[in-house]
Design a protein around this motif. Structure first.
Motif, PDB file in Angstrom:
ATOM      1  N   MET A   1       0.951  -1.242   0.154  1.00 14.03           N
ATOM      2  CA  MET A   1       0.060   0.031  -0.087  1.00 14.03           C
ATOM      3  C   MET A   1       0.669   1.368  -0.073  1.00 14.03           C
ATOM      4  O   MET A   1       0.500   2.117  -0.797  1.00 14.03           O
ATOM      5  CB  MET A   1      -0.880  -0.047   1.316  1.00 14.03           C
ATOM      6  N   LYS A   2       1.807   1.429   0.900  1.00 18.11           N
ATOM      7  CA  LYS A   2       2.697   2.405   1.118  1.00 18.11           C
ATOM      8  C   LYS A   2       3.427   2.873  -0.263  1.00 18.11           C
ATOM      9  O   LYS A   2       3.610   3.825  -0.557  1.00 18.11           O
ATOM     10  CB  LYS A   2       3.688   2.393   2.288  1.00 18.11           C
ATOM     11  N   LYS A   3       3.810   1.644  -0.943  1.00 24.93           N
ATOM     12  CA  LYS A   3       4.654   1.916  -2.067  1.00 24.93           C
ATOM     13  C   LYS A   3       4.015   2.331  -3.358  1.00 24.93           C
ATOM     14  O   LYS A   3       4.463   3.014  -4.084  1.00 24.93           O
ATOM     15  CB  LYS A   3       5.080   0.617  -2.636  1.00 24.93           C
ATOM     16  N   ASP A   4       2.409   2.256  -3.262  1.00 25.87           N
ATOM     17  CA  ASP A   4       1.648   2.880  -4.249  1.00 25.87           C
ATOM     18  C   ASP A   4       1.298   4.246  -4.097  1.00 25.87           C
ATOM     19  O   ASP A   4       0.787   4.895  -5.049  1.00 25.87           O
ATOM     20  CB  ASP A   4       0.062   2.260  -4.218  1.00 25.87           C
TER      21      ASP A   4
END
Length: 131
Positions: A1-4
């Motif tokens: 999620m954070k990488k998105d």
């Protein structure tokens, strides 16, 4: 999620400490400025500042600037001499290009001094610059 999550890199926005004579009191004071050296305005600027070093910590200050035009600067706050011995952090968030930008600027303790002065972008003064 954070990488998105796309967090764009902040370019051409700076924090500077400038030594200026106080008109009313005649004292030499350090003032913090936000510099916008971009080709477009930055909007909805929020600046959260604090000083810290181990067990010592200042109050957290919050500042806002509705709109900072391109190639301009704005005074953010005055720094008392005793907080120059602390790390001084300025967390800057703003909107530009339809995106939200964020960057943390930190003056390391004792780094704001006369020996560290340099020419500043946009401002016709010398100061201690964080990029």
């Amino acid at each position: 999620m954070k990488k998105d999550i796309d967090i764009p890199q902040v370019k051409n926005v700076f924090i500077a400490a400038v030594r200026e004579k106080h008109e009313e009191y005649g004292s030499l004071d350090w003032n913090i400025y936000l510099i916008n050296d971009r080709a477009e305005a930055i909007e909805g600027v929020l600046i959260v500042s604090k000083g810290y070093d181990g067990k010592k910590e200042t109050s957290t200050m919050r500042h806002s600037i509705t709109n900072l035009p391109p190639q301009s600067f704005a005074k953010v706050e005055f720094l008392q001499d005793d907080v120059l011995q602390l790390n001084n952090e300025f967390s800057v968030s703003f909107f530009a290009e339809g995106k939200m930008f964020h960057k943390k600027f930190v003056f390391q303790k004792n780094s704001i001094n006369e020996k560290a002065l340099q020419d500043l972008p946009v401002m016709p003064k010398k100061g201690v610059l964080l990029k």
